[in-house]
Design a protein around this motif. Structure first.
Motif, mmCIF file in Angstrom:
data_model
loop_
_atom_site.group_PDB
_atom_site.id
_atom_site.type_symbol
_atom_site.label_atom_id
_atom_site.label_comp_id
_atom_site.label_asym_id
_atom_site.label_seq_id
_atom_site.Cartn_x
_atom_site.Cartn_y
_atom_site.Cartn_z
ATOM 1 N N GLY A 1 -1.365 -15.990 -9.897
ATOM 2 C CA GLY A 1 -2.423 -15.695 -9.107
ATOM 3 C C GLY A 1 -1.880 -14.896 -7.714
ATOM 4 N N GLY A 2 -0.983 -15.289 -7.380
ATOM 5 C CA GLY A 2 -0.460 -14.591 -5.942
ATOM 6 C C GLY A 2 -0.074 -13.218 -6.486
ATOM 7 N N PHE A 3 0.331 -12.701 -7.642
ATOM 8 C CA PHE A 3 0.796 -11.480 -7.944
ATOM 9 C C PHE A 3 -0.570 -10.665 -7.979
ATOM 10 C CE2 PHE A 3 2.068 -8.065 -10.805
ATOM 11 C CZ PHE A 3 3.086 -7.787 -10.507
ATOM 12 N N CYS A 4 -1.559 -10.958 -8.530
ATOM 13 C CA CYS A 4 -2.576 -10.403 -8.659
ATOM 14 C C CYS A 4 -3.435 -10.233 -7.225
ATOM 15 C CB CYS A 4 -3.695 -11.236 -9.397
ATOM 16 S SG CYS A 4 -3.109 -10.900 -11.179
ATOM 17 N N LEU A 5 -3.356 -11.149 -6.373
ATOM 18 C CA LEU A 5 -3.974 -11.144 -5.109
ATOM 19 C C LEU A 5 -3.298 -10.117 -4.102
ATOM 20 C CD1 LEU A 5 -5.032 -14.859 -4.393
ATOM 21 C CD2 LEU A 5 -6.593 -13.026 -4.819
ATOM 22 N N SER A 6 -1.744 -10.343 -4.319
ATOM 23 C CA SER A 6 -0.950 -9.406 -3.306
ATOM 24 C C SER A 6 -1.387 -8.022 -3.934
ATOM 25 C CB SER A 6 0.527 -9.866 -3.469
ATOM 26 O OG SER A 6 0.872 -10.019 -4.628
ATOM 27 N N ALA A 7 -1.443 -7.769 -5.258
ATOM 28 C CA ALA A 7 -1.544 -6.391 -5.596
ATOM 29 C C ALA A 7 -3.067 -5.886 -5.294
ATOM 30 C CB ALA A 7 -1.686 -6.448 -7.224
ATOM 31 N N TRP A 8 -3.914 -6.458 -5.056
ATOM 32 C CA TRP A 8 -5.314 -6.351 -4.402
ATOM 33 C C TRP A 8 -5.262 -5.736 -2.986
ATOM 34 C CZ3 TRP A 8 -10.069 -4.632 -6.431
ATOM 35 C CH2 TRP A 8 -11.227 -4.766 -5.664
ATOM 36 N N PHE A 9 -4.571 -6.658 -2.340
ATOM 37 C CA PHE A 9 -4.299 -6.438 -0.798
ATOM 38 C C PHE A 9 -3.424 -5.029 -0.613
ATOM 39 C CE2 PHE A 9 -4.531 -11.187 -0.166
ATOM 40 C CZ PHE A 9 -5.736 -11.407 -0.206
ATOM 41 N N LEU A 10 -2.338 -5.021 -1.595
ATOM 42 C CA LEU A 10 -1.536 -3.914 -1.470
ATOM 43 C C LEU A 10 -2.350 -2.476 -1.603
ATOM 44 C CD1 LEU A 10 1.976 -3.579 -3.079
ATOM 45 C CD2 LEU A 10 0.369 -1.739 -3.468
ATOM 46 N N ALA A 11 -3.234 -2.539 -2.772
ATOM 47 C CA ALA A 11 -4.027 -1.387 -3.008
ATOM 48 C C ALA A 11 -4.861 -1.027 -1.907
ATOM 49 C CB ALA A 11 -4.653 -1.613 -4.429
ATOM 50 N N GLY A 12 -5.496 -1.989 -1.167
ATOM 51 C CA GLY A 12 -6.333 -1.971 -0.226
ATOM 52 C C GLY A 12 -5.664 -1.419 1.036
ATOM 53 N N GLU A 13 -4.793 -1.855 1.195
ATOM 54 C CA GLU A 13 -3.742 -1.159 2.398
ATOM 55 C C GLU A 13 -3.541 0.309 2.062
ATOM 56 O OE1 GLU A 13 -1.967 -1.066 6.083
ATOM 57 O OE2 GLU A 13 -3.486 -2.429 5.421
ATOM 58 N N LEU B 1 -7.442 -2.632 -9.032
ATOM 59 C CA LEU B 1 -6.427 -3.504 -9.218
ATOM 60 C C LEU B 1 -5.588 -3.042 -10.232
ATOM 61 C CD1 LEU B 1 -5.629 -6.248 -9.067
ATOM 62 C CD2 LEU B 1 -7.104 -6.952 -10.838
ATOM 63 N N GLY B 2 -5.749 -2.293 -11.071
ATOM 64 C CA GLY B 2 -4.860 -1.328 -11.999
ATOM 65 C C GLY B 2 -3.761 -0.717 -11.034
ATOM 66 N N PHE B 3 -4.322 0.193 -10.014
ATOM 67 C CA PHE B 3 -3.435 0.780 -9.202
ATOM 68 C C PHE B 3 -2.550 -0.217 -8.648
ATOM 69 C CE2 PHE B 3 -2.522 2.651 -4.808
ATOM 70 C CZ PHE B 3 -1.715 3.640 -5.569
ATOM 71 N N GLY B 4 -2.981 -1.127 -8.102
ATOM 72 C CA GLY B 4 -2.092 -2.437 -7.000
ATOM 73 C C GLY B 4 -1.418 -2.890 -7.898
ATOM 74 N N LEU B 5 -1.555 -3.302 -9.070
ATOM 75 C CA LEU B 5 -0.634 -4.174 -10.332
ATOM 76 C C LEU B 5 0.649 -3.212 -10.504
ATOM 77 C CD1 LEU B 5 -3.150 -6.068 -12.375
ATOM 78 C CD2 LEU B 5 -1.365 -6.843 -11.038
ATOM 79 N N SER B 6 0.279 -1.718 -10.845
ATOM 80 C CA SER B 6 1.124 -1.074 -11.164
ATOM 81 C C SER B 6 2.236 -0.655 -10.070
ATOM 82 C CB SER B 6 0.835 0.409 -11.593
ATOM 83 O OG SER B 6 -0.070 0.952 -10.716
ATOM 84 N N VAL B 7 1.837 -0.647 -8.846
ATOM 85 C CA VAL B 7 2.759 -0.511 -7.757
ATOM 86 C C VAL B 7 3.432 -1.693 -7.630
ATOM 87 C CG1 VAL B 7 2.684 0.005 -5.301
ATOM 88 C CG2 VAL B 7 1.118 1.270 -6.589
ATOM 89 N N GLN B 8 2.926 -3.014 -7.767
ATOM 90 C CA GLN B 8 3.500 -4.252 -7.471
ATOM 91 C C GLN B 8 4.568 -4.458 -8.638
ATOM 92 O OE1 GLN B 8 3.123 -6.252 -4.908
ATOM 93 N NE2 GLN B 8 2.325 -8.257 -5.586
ATOM 94 N N ALA B 9 4.182 -3.784 -9.756
ATOM 95 C CA ALA B 9 5.106 -4.167 -11.029
ATOM 96 C C ALA B 9 6.319 -3.383 -10.780
ATOM 97 C CB ALA B 9 4.565 -3.533 -12.334
ATOM 98 N N CYS B 10 6.241 -2.103 -9.960
ATOM 99 C CA CYS B 10 7.544 -1.376 -9.529
ATOM 100 C C CYS B 10 8.289 -2.067 -8.575
ATOM 101 C CB CYS B 10 7.147 0.060 -9.040
ATOM 102 S SG CYS B 10 6.220 0.932 -10.274
ATOM 103 N N PHE B 11 7.749 -2.825 -7.848
ATOM 104 C CA PHE B 11 8.293 -3.697 -6.690
ATOM 105 C C PHE B 11 9.222 -4.646 -7.435
ATOM 106 C CE2 PHE B 11 5.339 -3.442 -2.863
ATOM 107 C CZ PHE B 11 5.485 -2.025 -3.031
ATOM 108 N N LEU B 12 8.987 -5.134 -8.467
ATOM 109 C CA LEU B 12 9.808 -6.101 -9.274
ATOM 110 C C LEU B 12 11.400 -5.467 -9.752
ATOM 111 C CD1 LEU B 12 7.446 -7.865 -11.424
ATOM 112 C CD2 LEU B 12 8.306 -8.396 -9.278
ATOM 113 N N VAL B 13 11.284 -4.141 -9.772
ATOM 114 C CA VAL B 13 12.508 -3.530 -10.126
ATOM 115 C C VAL B 13 13.363 -3.252 -8.806
ATOM 116 C CG1 VAL B 13 13.584 -1.411 -11.095
ATOM 117 C CG2 VAL B 13 11.400 -2.185 -11.980
#
Length: 262
Positions: free
Chosen positions: A185-197, A225-237
């Motif tokens: 849940g935190g991953f998805c929420l932070s991805a949404w905030f990230l995309a919005g920013e 959300l798809g954009f935010g999740l893809s950026v967030q996933a890159c953060f894991l690398v």
């Protein structure tokens, strides 16, 4: 006769493939891929975007190391009610709390990394944004994003990140299932905030205030959300958060134009 009746090899499927390619290109992750394409066209410009990202990442990493060092004492201080329990109960409770706190920190770091990086590196990312707008064709939006508005948006995102962190920690206190749910849940929420920013500057430059931006993003939830999740996933690398930032700014610019035109 055969020439008139025959269908060229692959001809029937070509329009369908072209349409699918267009959809993929305009999907959330597709815009991030377009952002990475800028590295090939303007490597010098994209390198500028690494400087503030590296600075912010080092600060967050230092904070995480400090948290790891003190997490044992912090959890022990926060859970005095298990001091008289058995070793097994005490260990389960404190490990669960420690994981919840660490998950909360990761969510908070992810939610604030982009905001802090954009704030620190505003001159760099403003240049990347303008170059991207010019490359897309048409007039470059002239509305300026004021410093006070940028600070206000950054503070708002930090507050949202803190609220999300508290929620993640509370959910994470439930053993096993709670920790996994909190992380997802935190991953998805932070991805949404990230995309919005990331979308804030290109949308505000088009004259959209906070309410208008929120309505627009809610109307395209899956794409955003798809954009935010893809950026967030890159953060894991490893070092992904640094390398992806310039591409994310470019991708957010192309996504913003698509959302407004839609």
């Amino acid at each position: 006769m055969a020439e008139h009746g025959a269908t060229p090899a692959g001809g029937a499927g070509a329009p369908g493939r072209t349409a699918l390619a267009g959809v993929a290109r305009r999907s959330g992750p597709g815009h991030l891929v377009r952002g990475f394409g800028m590295w090939r066209r303007r490597p010098g410009l994209m390198l500028l975007g690494l400087v503030p990202a590296v600075a912010v990442l080092l600060v967050l990493l230092a904070a995480f190391v400090v948290l790891l060092v003190v997490i044992g004492d912090l959890v022990g201080w926060a859970t005095p009610f298990v001091d008289d329990s058995s070793v097994t109960v005490r260990r389960v409770v404190r490990v669960t709390v420690a994981l919840a706190v660490l998950a909360g920190f990761v969510v908070l770091a992810a939610a604030t990394f982009v905001s802090l990086t954009l704030l620190v590196g505003d001159p760099f990312y403003a240049r990347i944004w303008r170059e991207t707008e010019a490359a897309l064709g048409g007039p470059v939006p002239e509305s300026e994003v004021g410093l006070l508005r940028s600070l206000g948006d950054g503070v708002a995102l930090v507050v949202l990140g803190l609220a999300t962190t508290v929620g993640v920690v509370l959910v994470g206190l439930v053993p096993v299932v709670g920790t996994l749910t909190a992380l997802a849940g935190g991953f998805c929420l932070s991805a949404w905030f990230l995309a919005g920013e990331l979308l804030g500057r290109p949308l505000e430059a088009r004259g959209l205030d906070g309410h208008a931006r929120s309505r627009l993003l809610r109307g395209h939830r899956l794409q955003v959300l798809g954009f935010g999740l893809s950026v967030q996933a890159c953060f894991l690398v490893p070092l992904g958060a640094v390398l992806v930032m310039p591409a994310a700014v470019v991708g957010a610019t192309t996504l913003a134009r698509d959302l407004v035109e839609a």
